[in-house]
Write a protein that holds these residues in place. Structure first.
Motif, short mmCIF file in Angstrom:
data_model
loop_
_atom_site.label_atom_id
_atom_site.label_comp_id
_atom_site.label_asym_id
_atom_site.label_seq_id
_atom_site.Cartn_x
_atom_site.Cartn_y
_atom_site.Cartn_z
N SER A 298 23.00 22.21 10.54
CA SER A 298 24.08 22.77 9.73
C SER A 298 25.15 23.44 10.58
N TYR A 299 24.72 24.11 11.64
CA TYR A 299 25.65 24.87 12.48
C TYR A 299 25.73 24.30 13.89
N GLU A 300 25.60 22.99 14.01
CA GLU A 300 25.64 22.30 15.29
C GLU A 300 26.90 22.62 16.08
N GLU A 301 28.06 22.49 15.48
CA GLU A 301 29.31 22.68 16.22
C GLU A 301 29.49 24.11 16.70
N ILE A 302 28.90 25.05 15.99
CA ILE A 302 28.99 26.46 16.39
C ILE A 302 27.96 26.77 17.48
N LEU A 303 26.74 26.26 17.32
CA LEU A 303 25.66 26.56 18.25
C LEU A 303 25.79 25.82 19.58
N ARG A 304 26.34 24.61 19.56
CA ARG A 304 26.31 23.78 20.77
C ARG A 304 27.28 24.27 21.85
N GLY A 305 28.33 24.97 21.46
CA GLY A 305 29.36 25.36 22.42
C GLY A 305 30.22 24.16 22.80
N ILE A 306 30.90 24.27 23.96
CA ILE A 306 31.77 23.18 24.45
C ILE A 306 31.39 22.89 25.89
N LYS A 307 31.03 21.66 26.17
CA LYS A 307 30.62 21.33 27.53
C LYS A 307 31.82 21.26 28.46
N GLY A 308 31.59 21.66 29.71
CA GLY A 308 32.63 21.58 30.73
C GLY A 308 32.62 20.22 31.40
N VAL A 309 33.78 19.83 31.96
CA VAL A 309 33.92 18.53 32.60
C VAL A 309 34.57 18.71 33.96
N ALA B 52 32.60 25.17 30.85
CA ALA B 52 31.73 25.17 29.67
C ALA B 52 31.89 26.48 28.90
N VAL B 53 31.81 26.37 27.59
CA VAL B 53 31.88 27.54 26.71
C VAL B 53 30.56 27.64 25.95
N GLN B 54 29.87 28.74 26.14
CA GLN B 54 28.56 28.91 25.50
C GLN B 54 28.69 28.92 23.98
N GLY B 55 27.64 28.39 23.32
CA GLY B 55 27.62 28.38 21.87
C GLY B 55 27.56 29.79 21.30
N GLU B 56 28.02 29.94 20.08
CA GLU B 56 28.03 31.25 19.44
C GLU B 56 26.64 31.61 18.92
N ASP B 57 26.30 32.87 19.02
CA ASP B 57 25.05 33.37 18.45
C ASP B 57 25.20 33.49 16.94
N ILE B 58 24.09 33.31 16.22
CA ILE B 58 24.12 33.47 14.77
C ILE B 58 22.97 34.35 14.32
N LYS C 146 23.91 34.72 7.88
CA LYS C 146 24.35 36.09 7.60
C LYS C 146 25.57 36.46 8.43
N LYS C 147 25.54 36.07 9.72
CA LYS C 147 26.64 36.45 10.61
C LYS C 147 26.78 35.42 11.72
N ILE C 148 28.01 35.09 12.06
CA ILE C 148 28.31 34.22 13.19
C ILE C 148 29.19 35.02 14.14
N LYS C 149 28.77 35.13 15.37
CA LYS C 149 29.55 35.90 16.34
C LYS C 149 30.92 35.27 16.53
N GLY C 150 31.96 36.02 16.20
CA GLY C 150 33.32 35.55 16.40
C GLY C 150 33.87 34.67 15.31
N THR C 151 33.09 34.42 14.25
CA THR C 151 33.54 33.53 13.18
C THR C 151 33.08 34.07 11.84
#
Length: 643
Positions: free
Chosen positions: A185-196, A220-226, A468-473
């Motif tokens: 459900s929260y794949e795009e939030i949890l996965r972060g953004i890979k660096g290239v 790379a950008v670490q995924g958000e905590d939930i 309940k809460k998404i860090k930064g979102t």
């Protein structure tokens, strides 16, 4: 002039095309990076997935380092396959098969040869990797579970398949993606953004430096905590109470719609789907067609709700003006209807709304339902009125919660009966089983829990949700929207009084918890199976719904235990224990707790041909064997079972 028009257009078009080609190839060369370019090597830096916490900040899921062995088939040279296979503890046949698969994907692009090696497995290979040209390692982050419960809530992560790679350009071969639960459900939030990072290669295929001085590199950008709405201790406790049982439990905070516990039984330790054994373990779980540990009964299992549905029958009767609190119906151990048909009941004597609820009188609610349908000239119109009331509770449809799986349940309407009776002729007595939550009515445990949250709130509910809460979102605003039912608030108070008396005077009087005012309802649903082509009645399903405290409720809960018997036998005690655990963080009824913890329904499930064999998958999945069975349970169309 006309003679010059066509040549002019051709010349202008050619010039524009040449300018565009010059721009792409000389000025803007970013498209080179997207092509299969032999002179450029791409390396990805994979971020950590976001951490998962419970509602109180308890860490549930973190990360651990892992390594994938990657291969570029075209670059393989002089590989000592015997030494290679010995290092990685694989067979030569596995080696040949995997290389062939990698070549099909792309001879020039990297593919995963062997995934999810831990540090010790990787260490031995790392020392000799220079000997195996064409292979390299990719560091990744795998899940590290801090708890051994909640697998159905978390989901798991797995490698993307080729179909998804073709569909979503973000993913490459070997990338990981969330599946099931909040990981999906929260794949795009949890996965972060890979660096290239892009590297230039010479004609000997050696790296000679960063491409364009790192102009196109990204970090790379670490995924958000939930934070989940889950109460980790309540979840753990509920799963303990459901050991050696099958079914689902859902607990909700009425004032917010936050899911406090989401339990399916049997379940499994989430850590078995991490590491090199994950594929084997998943296969064992997937092919267990009897215990179905991957099947979330709290969200997917559709059951006849049984006697808890009488709450809705009574509320609709009040709203439609069919009854008031003093309306009385006589019960003589059952209800006679439709040319000698008889609905059995444990009740006897006069019943009004209050004792109709706490005694769970079938006769009372059958009369209420029959008069509700008979209020209107056309049964089809009446059934639609009844159905619309039920749908205002969110029933008969997907509830919109933030988990990737679910079922609608079933709330019949006039279309349902036009299909079932194309020649007409049906009336209130034809569908009287709906009155007591049998017939065509089906609900999932999460729908039952939401229904009780709605009653606790005296007529409104919030969409159940696990975030309940998404860090930064911010979380989805739809979870803040109040949904109002078609039942006036004033009609809920007498119903709640009846539900409170279930614990004081009625079918759950032995389940009271000193100092906690609980409103609840026992239920039982008949259970049939097809064995050897014959319809066989098995032990009933045990159902219980409740909320507490009666005033200013903090928790609403629904429990369904397959083949558990009467509602007050197993489901009811579990409700009382979980309510006390949540409100007080401790248990006073240790006698009740001990009895439920020791209660096993394995013998009941053995009748379906599965529980004895399923014991391995429920405790130690790695030792299980896959099974198939021809026995399928199903729901009866007409039943007259008592609470």
């Amino acid at each position: 002039m006309r003679k010059l028009l066509l040549p002019s257009l051709i010349i202008i078009g050619a010039l524009l095309l040449l300018i565009r080609i010059f721009y792409l190839q000389v000025i803007n060369d970013s498209f080179k990076l997207k092509s299969d370019n032999n002179a450029i090597k791409i390396k990805y830096d994979y971020p950590e997935r976001g951490y998962i916490f419970d509602r109180y900040g308890k860490l549930l899921v973190s990360n651990q380092a892992s390594y994938d062995i990657m291969v570029i088939p075209r670059e393989l040279k002089n590989i000592d396959t015997l030494e290679f296979c010995k290092l990685l503890k694989i067979t030569k046949e596995d080696y040949i098969k995997t290389i062939a698969k990698a070549k099909v994907y792309s001879p020039r692009l990297p593919s995963v040869f062997l995934s999810q090696l831990n540090k010790s497995e990787f260490a031995a290979f790392q020392e000799k990797i220079r000997k195996f040209e064409g292979f390299y390692f990719q560091k990744r982050s795998l899940r590290d579970y801090e708890v051994d419960f909640g697998a159905n809530v978390f989901g798991f992560i797995t490698q993307v398949n080729e179909r998804l790679i073709a569909k979503n350009p973000y993913y490459n071969s070997g990338d990981l993606i969330g599946r099931q639960g909040v990981e999906e459900s929260y794949e795009e939030i949890l996965r972060g953004i890979k660096g290239v990072k892009y590297f230039q290669k010479d004609k000997y295929n050696r790296e000679i430096g960063s491409y364009k001085d790192g102009k196109y590199d990204t970090i790379a950008v670490q995924g958000e905590d939930i934070n989940l709405t889950l109460d980790a201790e309540l979840q753990r406790y509920g799963e303990q109470l459901m050991i050696d049982k099958r079914g689902g439990i859902v607990a909700i905070e009425p004032k917010t719609g936050e899911i406090l516990a989401l339990i399916t039984a049997p379940s499994y330790d989430p850590s078995i789907l991490v590491g090199r054994q994950r594929s084997k373990n998943y296969t064992l779980l997937y092919y267990d067609s009897i215990a179905k540990p991957l099947y979330d009964r709290g969200l997917l299992a559709e059951y006849p709700p049984g006697s808890p549905f009488k709450i809705l029958t009574g509320l609709i009767g009040l709203q439609e003006g069919i009854i008031d609190e003093q309306t009385t119906f006589m019960c003589h151990h059952g209800f006679s209807y439709a040319a000698g048909r008889f609905m059995k009941c444990h009740g006897f004597g006069p019943h009004q709304l209050n004792n109709g609820i706490y005694n769970s009188c079938n006769t009372y609610f059958a009369n209420v339902y029959m008069k509700t349908i008979n209020k209107y000239v056309q049964p089809s119109y009446a059934v639609d009125v009844w159905s619309d009331h039920l749908k205002s509770f969110g029933l008969g449809d997907f509830m919109g919660y933030d988990l990737p799986t679910g079922k609608r349940g079933n709330i019949p309407d006039s279309k349902t009966y036009k299909r079932m009776y194309p020649n007409g002729g049906w009336r209130s007595t034809t569908i009287i089983s709906n009155s007591i939550g049998q017939g065509e009515v089906l609900m999932t445990p999460i729908q039952l829990a939401s229904m009780m949250a709605t009653v606790a709130n005296e007529g409104y509910y919030y969409t159940p949700h696990i975030i309940k809460k998404i860090k930064g979102t911010a979380i989805d605003p739809k979870f803040k929207v109040k949904h109002q039912t078609t039942i006036d608030k004033k009609y809920f108070k007498p119903m709640i009084k009846g539900l409170f008396d279930v614990y004081n005077l009625g079918t759950a009087s032995t389940l009271r918890v000193e100092g906690i005012d609980i409103a609840g309802k026992t239920g039982t649903a008949e259970n049939f199976a097809k064995i050897g082509g014959k319809r066989v009645q098995l032990k009933d399903h045990s159902i219980f719904v409740a909320f507490a405290p009666k005033d200013n409720p903090k928790i609403a809960i629904a429990i369904l235990v397959e083949n558990g018997g009467f509602g007050a036998t197993i489901a009811g005690p579990i409700a009382s224990l979980m309510i006390e655990k949540y409100l007080r963080k401790k248990i006073s009824r240790t006698d009740l707790e001990t009895r439920i913890l020791k209660t096993s329904l394995r013998e009941q499930y053995a009748k379906l041909g599965g529980m004895k064999e399923a014991s391995a998958i429920e405790t130690t999945p790695k030792d299980s064997t896959s099974r198939n069975n021809t026995i399928n349970t199903f729901i009866p169309i007409d039943s007259t079972n008592q609470n």
